[in-house]
Design an enzyme around this catalytic site. Sequence first.
Site, PDB file in Angstrom:
ATOM      1  N   SER A  88      90.699 -20.192 -63.849  1.00 32.67           N
ATOM      2  CA  SER A  88      89.617 -21.170 -63.871  1.00 32.67           C
ATOM      3  C   SER A  88      89.729 -22.076 -65.109  1.00 32.67           C
ATOM      4  O   SER A  88      90.723 -22.776 -65.257  1.00 32.67           O
ATOM      5  CB  SER A  88      88.275 -20.433 -63.806  1.00 32.67           C
ATOM      6  N   HIS A 238      86.483 -16.330 -56.081  1.00 29.78           N
ATOM      7  CA  HIS A 238      86.964 -17.014 -57.293  1.00 29.78           C
ATOM      8  C   HIS A 238      87.494 -16.027 -58.342  1.00 29.78           C
ATOM      9  O   HIS A 238      88.465 -16.310 -59.014  1.00 29.78           O
ATOM     10  CB  HIS A 238      85.828 -17.856 -57.871  1.00 29.78           C
TER      11      HIS A 238
END
Length: 262
Positions: A88, A238
């Site tokens: 990320s 995620h």
Amino acid sequence: MQILHSKIYGQEKSGTPLLVFHGLFGMLDNWGSFGKEMGEFFPVHLIDLRNHGKSFHSEEMSHDDLAHDITHYMEHYGIAKANLLGHSLGGKAVMQFAIKYPLKVEKLIVVDIGPKAYPPHHQGIMKALESVDFEKVNSRQEVEELLHQFIPEKSVIQFLTKNLYWKDDKKLDWRFNLKTLSEKYSEFVSNAIKYGVFTGETLFVAGAKSNYILPQDEFQIKQQFPNSSIVTIQNAGHWVQAENPKDFNEVVKDFIMHKFLS
């Protein structure tokens, strides 16, 4: 020059070290079991980004700042060339670094993020974190209850409250620098990494249940990282490394240990 805080596994192993960078509101501890497992094969440095974990706080927070931090870290430890993994926000940092300092990168692994700009999408979390007044709360449970008013997912609350710690004055606080992360949010989330090309071997790892890397992103990814593959990990969103660690670790290990995934 400030050095980022880290924990090193497999320091006695030979081979190219792997430097691992967490995402927004994360810390190196999130990668502990991954670091332990990979440290059986090569040195692994789990690293707190600036304004996170036990690393220094700063008012600056651009992708360039994060890339500079990585160079300082490598210089400090005498690492001429490394494998880099970033999740990320950490993925944005390692992409910018690879484009800027390609000769310092052996292989690049980017976890569930692309080089593009993303629309702001953490407003709820920011609001929740800013709602906590540490002059008034006296326990972790009280903080969790406050966050729950804004954040329905228990897993997200648990992830965030890992950042709580007791200060010397017996008050709780966040380890991350909420002020800078809130003020500079658009600089590191709503900005693409700077244009440039990294031609080294690159692996993008996407979570099947995540929408951070979409099929239409492949064109831009290939433009900036022409020698790249995208692998999707099933049963993961995620936080790929936490939701399906077995498959994730296998893919990363295969890639680093010279089996290029085409």
